[in-house]
Design a protein around this motif. Sequence first.
Motif, mmCIF file in Angstrom:
data_model
loop_
_atom_site.group_PDB
_atom_site.id
_atom_site.type_symbol
_atom_site.label_atom_id
_atom_site.label_comp_id
_atom_site.label_asym_id
_atom_site.label_seq_id
_atom_site.Cartn_x
_atom_site.Cartn_y
_atom_site.Cartn_z
ATOM 1 N N ARG A 171 0.916 -1.379 0.298
ATOM 2 C CA ARG A 171 -0.175 -0.015 0.070
ATOM 3 C C ARG A 171 0.827 1.313 0.069
ATOM 4 N NH1 ARG A 171 -3.950 0.847 5.245
ATOM 5 N NH2 ARG A 171 -1.922 1.137 5.971
ATOM 6 N N ASN A 172 1.938 1.304 0.857
ATOM 7 C CA ASN A 172 2.650 2.467 0.701
ATOM 8 C C ASN A 172 3.294 2.600 -0.552
ATOM 9 O OD1 ASN A 172 2.378 2.663 3.486
ATOM 10 N ND2 ASN A 172 4.332 1.814 4.133
ATOM 11 N N CYS A 173 3.729 1.761 -1.402
ATOM 12 C CA CYS A 173 4.303 2.055 -2.403
ATOM 13 C C CYS A 173 3.168 2.552 -3.634
ATOM 14 C CB CYS A 173 5.113 0.687 -3.151
ATOM 15 S SG CYS A 173 6.692 0.230 -2.189
ATOM 16 N N ARG A 174 2.098 1.963 -3.480
ATOM 17 C CA ARG A 174 0.779 2.368 -4.405
ATOM 18 C C ARG A 174 0.658 3.798 -4.074
ATOM 19 N NH1 ARG A 174 -1.330 -2.576 -2.943
ATOM 20 N NH2 ARG A 174 -2.691 -1.511 -1.650
ATOM 21 N N ALA A 175 0.505 4.013 -2.795
ATOM 22 C CA ALA A 175 0.201 5.473 -2.231
ATOM 23 C C ALA A 175 1.310 6.523 -2.898
ATOM 24 C CB ALA A 175 0.109 5.623 -1.028
ATOM 25 N N ALA A 176 2.609 6.063 -2.922
ATOM 26 C CA ALA A 176 3.690 6.882 -3.195
ATOM 27 C C ALA A 176 3.840 6.800 -4.708
ATOM 28 C CB ALA A 176 4.829 6.589 -2.751
ATOM 29 N N HIS A 177 3.378 6.106 -5.468
ATOM 30 C CA HIS A 177 3.193 5.597 -6.887
ATOM 31 C C HIS A 177 4.597 5.462 -7.288
ATOM 32 C CE1 HIS A 177 -0.711 7.442 -7.884
ATOM 33 N NE2 HIS A 177 -0.596 8.048 -6.905
ATOM 34 N N VAL A 178 5.375 4.698 -6.738
ATOM 35 C CA VAL A 178 6.573 4.182 -7.028
ATOM 36 C C VAL A 178 6.542 2.670 -7.224
ATOM 37 C CG1 VAL A 178 7.784 5.941 -5.604
ATOM 38 C CG2 VAL A 178 7.261 3.734 -4.612
ATOM 39 N N ARG A 179 7.521 2.203 -7.786
ATOM 40 C CA ARG A 179 7.529 0.659 -8.145
ATOM 41 C C ARG A 179 7.894 -0.163 -6.976
ATOM 42 N NH1 ARG A 179 7.458 -2.580 -12.512
ATOM 43 N NH2 ARG A 179 8.413 -4.476 -12.511
ATOM 44 N N CYS A 180 7.134 -1.111 -6.548
ATOM 45 C CA CYS A 180 7.482 -1.948 -5.415
ATOM 46 C C CYS A 180 8.499 -3.065 -5.740
ATOM 47 C CB CYS A 180 6.309 -2.548 -4.521
ATOM 48 S SG CYS A 180 6.450 -3.522 -3.069
ATOM 49 N N SER A 181 9.294 -3.336 -4.607
ATOM 50 C CA SER A 181 10.295 -4.349 -5.300
ATOM 51 C C SER A 181 9.609 -5.589 -5.230
ATOM 52 C CB SER A 181 11.351 -4.150 -3.804
ATOM 53 O OG SER A 181 10.827 -4.488 -2.664
ATOM 54 N N PHE A 182 8.527 -5.700 -4.417
ATOM 55 C CA PHE A 182 7.692 -6.987 -4.664
ATOM 56 C C PHE A 182 7.610 -7.579 -6.365
ATOM 57 C CE2 PHE A 182 5.463 -6.418 -0.584
ATOM 58 C CZ PHE A 182 6.574 -6.927 0.284
ATOM 59 N N LEU A 183 7.696 -6.475 -7.057
ATOM 60 C CA LEU A 183 7.319 -6.891 -8.521
ATOM 61 C C LEU A 183 8.813 -7.117 -9.144
ATOM 62 C CD1 LEU A 183 5.549 -3.480 -9.421
ATOM 63 C CD2 LEU A 183 4.546 -5.785 -9.218
ATOM 64 N N ASP A 184 9.960 -7.159 -8.493
ATOM 65 C CA ASP A 184 11.046 -7.264 -9.409
ATOM 66 C C ASP A 184 11.987 -8.666 -8.440
ATOM 67 O OD1 ASP A 184 10.588 -5.608 -11.150
ATOM 68 O OD2 ASP A 184 11.210 -4.179 -9.542
ATOM 69 N N ASP A 185 11.695 -8.719 -7.116
ATOM 70 C CA ASP A 185 12.258 -9.920 -6.302
ATOM 71 C C ASP A 185 11.968 -11.331 -6.731
ATOM 72 O OD1 ASP A 185 13.951 -10.903 -4.576
ATOM 73 O OD2 ASP A 185 13.366 -9.666 -2.802
ATOM 74 N N ASP A 186 12.423 -11.928 -7.138
ATOM 75 C CA ASP A 186 12.027 -13.274 -7.453
ATOM 76 C C ASP A 186 12.430 -14.258 -6.312
ATOM 77 O OD1 ASP A 186 11.184 -12.561 -9.918
ATOM 78 O OD2 ASP A 186 13.280 -13.250 -10.984
ATOM 79 N N SER A 187 13.354 -13.664 -5.453
ATOM 80 C CA SER A 187 13.669 -14.549 -4.296
ATOM 81 C C SER A 187 12.635 -14.308 -3.142
ATOM 82 C CB SER A 187 15.077 -14.145 -3.916
ATOM 83 O OG SER A 187 15.069 -12.926 -3.313
#
Length: 690
Positions: free
Chosen positions: A33-49
């Motif tokens: 939610r914090n990343c969505r509110a700040a309109h930034v890309r969340c690391s969850f989208l890139d962290d395969d681990s």
Amino acid sequence: MPPHNTATAEARASCHRCHKRKKRCDRVLPSCRNCRAAHVRCSFLDDDSQTASYPVAYVRSLERKLKEMEETTAGAVSEPHMLPPFAGQGDQGQEGHERHEGPLTFSNDDDHGYAEPSMSDSMAVMDRDSTTPRESVPASSMPDNSVEFSQEQEPQQMHPLFQEQPPSLPPPCFVDELKTLSFEATAERHLGSPSGVSFARLTQFVLRRLTPDKADFVFVSDQGENYNGARLFDFNSPSDLLDPSLFECLNESVSVQPLLFGDLVLADIAEPNDAVVALDLPSDESHISRLVDFYFAHSHTLYPILHKGELLQSLQRLRDNPHDPAANAPSSLFRIWMVLAIGSTAYSSVSLSEESESRVYYNKALQYLEQAVASGDMAALEAIMLQVSYSFFNQLGPNTWFLVGMAARLAVGIGLHTSSTYAGMPVDMEQRRKRIFFSIYMMDRLVSNALGRPFALHDDDIDVTPFAAVDDEYITPGSIHPPSSLQPCLIAIPLHILALRRIASKITRQVYSNNHASALDTKEREAILHSLHKELVAWRRDMPFPLPDVNDQVPHLSTSWFDFNYYTHVAMLYRPSPLLPTMDLERVKTLEEAASMSIRQAFNLHRQRRLAYNWLNLLALFTSTLSRIYATTVQPENLVTILKETRAIEDLDLAIALFDTLGVKFPAANKIRGMVAEISRRYKDLRASG
């Protein structure tokens, strides 16, 4: 932690951004939610681990959605005519870019900047000598020289089949590069009209003239990379524009979190490392003297915060007796370490040398910050201002705007903006406090104009006169003595810069934030522009002469620096604005000349090795380059003829050379350089074709 949702997937650990900012993360996938509110890309989208827990209800909901999509897909294949137009279908531009309807506009700002401009089926072509429409032309033709401002239309809704899929990625654009640079000064996302975001949008729009079918101009090389080999970010897509690495790439030292003091997290301040705690003043006295001298030649002549004699006495006492309690007062030690840090980073900004030394000094100064702030209001004000001065040169961007606002409010609380506060005060104390107050004023104008935000200090509230144009040695507690030399005092430089900041304040209030503009006719609006232009001409004519010759590396001790700032402000005055949104040919020509001279004066400073390679000058050069591109491309004459008869291509090549050098310190400059190089190459192809 928010209540557990049985239909939501959750990561087992916080995202990188929340962990770094010490924020509570709800760990919701695919983006917290914090990343969505700040309109930034969340690391969850890139962290395969990253490991996650998937509730049964969530898995079943995915199965249900998948089944629905399969059924919808089967129906769409059997009846393709039911699909509405989307990217790549219908009335679209080249490369799948959507062609909007509606007038080309300068929309109201919101939490995330300005809305996209759009094109109407007919646009008014303005007469060169008036603002009366002469005719209408199809949208496929470039408008001669008319630009207007209004609201953005609602984006077209996509077919449900495609709502779950990411949109196609459009190319990078000037608008988002300008936002990236401006966000170096704040952790928030709002940018107002003086920041130039809407002007960058207009420039992006008029570049359609360079494409055969008037589609969006695509900034990408044949290999999809910029001219230094780094991939160009896609600033219009969630995956690239909101990627935190975009902000971090400007400088590895920049923190994107809104910290109050420095580029260190709280733990670094509360728990200093042993190397910093044990740090003592360097034994090389000549090196320390060079840094102190450069501070007073460079930073002090921009913002005269300190008294040079007092600082030198404190430094000498510390050298003579390191254990003297008076010499080890926290406020004194903080001041000394900050002077060394600012002097070192200011020198590095001109010489493009590495800045590890200045960071060590700055880190050491932070150990005394809390006690220095507790020493009194004026000591706290001085401490905040020294940090602002440091951030101007060392890219502590997220702190600059907040710190300037703190300093302004503290100064108003003390009453430094009113003349009654100085009644009965000794002359030397009066002059020192006036210097501090008007230094805050200059900082406020510089940062607020760069971001297009309201000023922290209002001109109508200030009734105190500026400080005197004399150096410290001519000021006593009882009077001010006339200088014994015919050469101007160093303090005359910041006093003249103060006059420029006051004109810039008028430009913002009367051109970009004029609440009475709607009641003015065209002649009254143009009279405002001409009056402000006359003030800029008078400012340039009345500059201190001869300039003090104390250091040949200080930018603002060169006439080229005054010329650069003069032309930068003229360009800011004449570009499309809320006061005069529609351009006529005369104003376009003035903007063209001002932008050209601004770039050339910056290159003169670069050639003299006197240009400060900091984020403020990078932003100024970027907006000047945008102005040059806009004023060249928007003119109604044949573009090939314009390119042959003007210095547009030569100016862009100078800008490219400057961005090349700035790219050593700012990776974002390499991306801007790639976009400008693409336009220059297209200009050269057009000129050769004619």
